[in-house]
Design a protein around this motif. Structure first.
Motif, PDB file in Angstrom:
ATOM      1  N   VAL A 244      38.410  80.962  41.884  1.00  0.00           N
ATOM      2  CA  VAL A 244      38.935  82.334  42.153  1.00  0.00           C
ATOM      3  C   VAL A 244      39.862  82.311  43.481  1.00  0.00           C
ATOM      4  N   GLN A 245      39.311  81.773  44.598  1.00  0.00           N
ATOM      5  CA  GLN A 245      39.793  81.694  45.791  1.00  0.00           C
ATOM      6  C   GLN A 245      41.089  80.422  45.477  1.00  0.00           C
ATOM      7  N   VAL A 246      40.826  79.736  44.731  1.00  0.00           N
ATOM      8  CA  VAL A 246      42.011  78.643  44.446  1.00  0.00           C
ATOM      9  C   VAL A 246      43.224  79.193  43.747  1.00  0.00           C
ATOM     10  N   ASP A 247      43.032  80.030  42.670  1.00  0.00           N
ATOM     11  CA  ASP A 247      43.926  80.877  42.228  1.00  0.00           C
ATOM     12  C   ASP A 247      44.714  81.767  42.918  1.00  0.00           C
ATOM     13  N   LYS A 248      44.170  82.484  43.879  1.00  0.00           N
ATOM     14  CA  LYS A 248      44.289  83.345  44.820  1.00  0.00           C
ATOM     15  C   LYS A 248      45.445  82.303  45.886  1.00  0.00           C
ATOM     16  N   ALA A 249      44.937  81.162  46.244  1.00  0.00           N
ATOM     17  CA  ALA A 249      45.618  80.453  47.113  1.00  0.00           C
ATOM     18  C   ALA A 249      47.105  79.858  46.463  1.00  0.00           C
ATOM     19  N   TRP A 250      46.778  79.381  45.121  1.00  0.00           N
ATOM     20  CA  TRP A 250      48.055  79.200  44.367  1.00  0.00           C
ATOM     21  C   TRP A 250      49.009  80.232  44.235  1.00  0.00           C
ATOM     22  N   HIS A 251      48.588  81.431  43.971  1.00  0.00           N
ATOM     23  CA  HIS A 251      49.672  82.567  44.022  1.00  0.00           C
ATOM     24  C   HIS A 251      50.424  82.585  45.185  1.00  0.00           C
ATOM     25  N   LYS A 252      49.556  82.777  46.191  1.00  0.00           N
ATOM     26  CA  LYS A 252      50.168  82.641  47.601  1.00  0.00           C
ATOM     27  C   LYS A 252      51.164  81.650  47.850  1.00  0.00           C
ATOM     28  N   GLY A 253      50.644  80.570  47.573  1.00  0.00           N
ATOM     29  CA  GLY A 253      51.681  79.302  47.585  1.00  0.00           C
ATOM     30  C   GLY A 253      52.939  79.241  47.124  1.00  0.00           C
ATOM     31  N   PRO A 262      59.625  76.645  44.310  1.00  0.00           N
ATOM     32  CA  PRO A 262      58.214  77.158  44.260  1.00  0.00           C
ATOM     33  C   PRO A 262      57.130  76.909  43.291  1.00  0.00           C
ATOM     34  N   LEU A 263      57.899  76.436  42.085  1.00  0.00           N
ATOM     35  CA  LEU A 263      56.966  76.170  40.868  1.00  0.00           C
ATOM     36  C   LEU A 263      56.516  74.679  41.042  1.00  0.00           C
ATOM     37  N   GLU A 264      56.847  73.959  41.778  1.00  0.00           N
ATOM     38  CA  GLU A 264      56.268  72.649  42.002  1.00  0.00           C
ATOM     39  C   GLU A 264      55.436  72.729  43.486  1.00  0.00           C
ATOM     40  N   ILE A 265      53.826  72.410  42.750  1.00  0.00           N
ATOM     41  CA  ILE A 265      52.933  72.771  43.822  1.00  0.00           C
ATOM     42  C   ILE A 265      51.858  71.852  43.619  1.00  0.00           C
ATOM     43  N   LEU A 266      51.292  71.321  44.664  1.00  0.00           N
ATOM     44  CA  LEU A 266      50.110  70.454  44.572  1.00  0.00           C
ATOM     45  C   LEU A 266      48.950  71.075  45.421  1.00  0.00           C
ATOM     46  N   ALA A 276      38.919  73.170  53.666  1.00  0.00           N
ATOM     47  CA  ALA A 276      40.113  74.159  53.318  1.00  0.00           C
ATOM     48  C   ALA A 276      40.527  73.882  51.858  1.00  0.00           C
ATOM     49  N   ILE A 277      41.234  74.901  51.560  1.00  0.00           N
ATOM     50  CA  ILE A 277      42.080  74.488  50.284  1.00  0.00           C
ATOM     51  C   ILE A 277      43.470  73.984  50.630  1.00  0.00           C
ATOM     52  N   TYR A 278      43.786  72.644  50.243  1.00  0.00           N
ATOM     53  CA  TYR A 278      45.019  72.242  50.593  1.00  0.00           C
ATOM     54  C   TYR A 278      46.093  72.586  49.504  1.00  0.00           C
ATOM     55  N   VAL A 279      47.292  73.128  50.129  1.00  0.00           N
ATOM     56  CA  VAL A 279      48.405  73.235  49.294  1.00  0.00           C
ATOM     57  C   VAL A 279      49.751  72.550  49.751  1.00  0.00           C
ATOM     58  N   CYS A 280      50.111  71.749  49.038  1.00  0.00           N
ATOM     59  CA  CYS A 280      51.332  70.851  49.125  1.00  0.00           C
ATOM     60  C   CYS A 280      52.391  71.744  48.544  1.00  0.00           C
ATOM     61  N   THR A 281      53.613  72.059  49.306  1.00  0.00           N
ATOM     62  CA  THR A 281      54.547  72.791  48.718  1.00  0.00           C
ATOM     63  C   THR A 281      55.945  72.324  49.337  1.00  0.00           C
ATOM     64  N   ASP A 282      57.023  73.227  49.056  1.00  0.00           N
ATOM     65  CA  ASP A 282      58.204  72.757  49.640  1.00  0.00           C
ATOM     66  C   ASP A 282      58.917  71.295  49.328  1.00  0.00           C
ATOM     67  N   MET A 283      58.457  70.792  48.170  1.00  0.00           N
ATOM     68  CA  MET A 283      58.790  69.451  47.933  1.00  0.00           C
ATOM     69  C   MET A 283      60.453  69.227  47.750  1.00  0.00           C
ATOM     70  N   PHE A 284      60.943  68.913  48.545  1.00  0.00           N
ATOM     71  CA  PHE A 284      62.599  68.854  48.446  1.00  0.00           C
ATOM     72  C   PHE A 284      63.062  67.754  49.436  1.00  0.00           C
ATOM     73  N   ASN A 285      64.016  67.214  48.652  1.00  0.00           N
ATOM     74  CA  ASN A 285      64.707  65.820  49.394  1.00  0.00           C
ATOM     75  C   ASN A 285      63.980  65.059  50.111  1.00  0.00           C
ATOM     76  N   GLY A 286      62.758  64.426  49.350  1.00  0.00           N
ATOM     77  CA  GLY A 286      61.848  63.717  49.795  1.00  0.00           C
ATOM     78  C   GLY A 286      60.749  64.238  51.048  1.00  0.00           C
ATOM     79  N   THR A 287      60.886  65.346  51.329  1.00  0.00           N
ATOM     80  CA  THR A 287      59.853  66.062  52.160  1.00  0.00           C
ATOM     81  C   THR A 287      59.094  67.051  51.433  1.00  0.00           C
ATOM     82  N   TRP A 288      58.210  67.331  52.432  1.00  0.00           N
ATOM     83  CA  TRP A 288      57.096  68.378  51.864  1.00  0.00           C
ATOM     84  C   TRP A 288      56.339  69.053  52.776  1.00  0.00           C
ATOM     85  N   ARG A 289      55.752  70.189  52.562  1.00  0.00           N
ATOM     86  CA  ARG A 289      54.776  70.813  53.597  1.00  0.00           C
ATOM     87  C   ARG A 289      53.459  70.919  53.471  1.00  0.00           C
TER      88      ARG A 289
END
Length: 372
Positions: A244-253, A262-266, A276-289
């Motif tokens: 349930v928390q993962v789903d909420k984190a996914w929505h927040k990400g 935004p639709l590409e998320i790990l 912690a729940i790890y969220v990798c986002t902002d995959m752009f030009n070979g970088t990520w957050r």
């Protein structure tokens, strides 16, 4: 001995010492630069048809669907790849990767993660040696190649900048004998590819050696910061449902954290109460957050990365290093240029060896005693 002779000697023997490493790295680099494009054409399970009115389904739905097909397998992470693409899920202690339609939760395929590109990556990273040995072989081979590029530029530099000197340095004499053509391929193509070759070597050294990475970071004005652990506060709501928390984190990400794609998320699921729940986002030009969220409160933890635009120069160099190395900073045209430059890098040890072998044979003929 003059500087020119010392530099030529230096270039020759370091070239012979690193030739095989440079050749393998160049050839495998040519293949890996188009990895995603080749996979997209040859792997139908990477694509997902979006039904009319279909919407992205949260991680818990895809996980439940997969667990019905492979009961008993613990799922570690999920990676959504964007519009029209399947999501892939990694399972604990499994040789297979699951690909699931993110709109319907249909399990599209279970695929062995060790494909042909795994073979080429193993060669590119470790020269097919065990990781502990191969890491140093490719790392030090790359360092030698970096020094060779500098010494090669010195050898290439024309004695005179007249027409004859420019022609010898910038043009290949295709109608000349093979020996001369081979020399021009080494000398001229080496010059034309030197900027990208230096980028390849520099960025590879950043990934190979901690001392090199830290040195560049320090010279760019970076300051050493204590490493922060991403730890959830177990005193808050330890009985919460993880998915349930993962789903909420996914929505927040997707809706709050992501700025690019935004639709590409790990996401990696926590395995312990303190993780912690790890969220990798902002995959752009070979970088990520990298973002770490407390699994109970979903508060962003201090161990998370800043947005790239908020980073200082030293951190920016580190964040963009991978994208610069593999050619993710300019789309397909840049990848084509990277392919050609990598192919030239692979050819340099071959043409260089032939130059040395020809001189060696010529020298042997001169020293051969005459029969009276």
């Amino acid at each position: 001995m003059t500087f020119k002779k010392i530099n030529a000697w230096f270039h020759l023997w370091l070239g012979l010492a690193s030739g095989i490493v440079v050749f393998v790295l160049g050839i495998t680099g040519c293949i890996l630069v188009f990895e995603q494009e080749i996979k997209s054409m040859t792997s139908p399970w990477l694509h997902a048809e979006k039904p009319d009115g279909g919407k992205y389904l949260p991680p818990s739905v895809l996980v439940n669907s997969l667990q019905k097909q492979v009961p008993g397998k613990e799922i570690e992470s999920i990676w959504y790849h964007g519009e029209g693409r399947t999501a892939h899920l990694n399972m604990h202690e499994s040789d297979s990767t699951a690909y699931v339609n993110p709109y319907t939760a249909e399990v599209v395929a279970l695929v062995d993660h060790e494909d042909i590109f795994h073979f080429f990556k193993d060669g590119h990273y470790y020269l097919w040696f065990p990781k502990e040995i191969g890491h140093y072989v490719t790392g030090w081979g790359t360092l030698i190649f970096f020094l060779l590029l500098i010494s090669g530029l010195i050898l290439w530099w024309p004695k005179r900048w007249n027409k004859k000197g420019r022609d010898q340095s910038f043009k290949i004499r295709w109608r000349a004998k093979f020996k001369r053509v081979n020399y021009d391929l080494h000398n001229v193509l080496g010059f034309y590819s030197i900027i990208l070759a230096l980028i390849f070597a520099f960025t590879a050294l950043m990934m190979s050696f901690t001392w090199f990475n830290n040195g560049v970071y320090w010279m760019a004005g970076g300051k050493n910061k204590p490493r922060l652990e991403a730890v959830s506060d177990t005193t808050t709501n330890i009985r919460s449902n993880v998915m349930v928390q993962v789903d909420k984190a996914w929505h927040k990400g997707i809706h709050e954290i992501a700025e690019h794609n935004p639709l590409e998320i790990l996401m990696h699921f926590p395995e312990k109460a303190s993780e912690a729940i790890y969220v990798c986002t902002d995959m752009f030009n070979g970088t990520w957050r990298d973002v770490y969220l407390d699994q109970y409160t979903l508060r962003e933890l201090p161990a998370s990365n800043k947005r790239v635009r908020d980073e200082d120069l030293a951190s920016w160099i580190r964040r963009y290093n991978y994208g610069l190395h593999v050619g993710l900073v300019g789309g397909l045209p840049v990848k084509i240029i990277y392919f050609l430059a990598s192919l030239i890098c692979a050819s340099l040890p071959v043409t260089g060896f032939y130059i040395w072998w020809g001189k060696k044979k010529k020298s042997a003929k001169k020293t051969k005693p005459r029969v009276i």
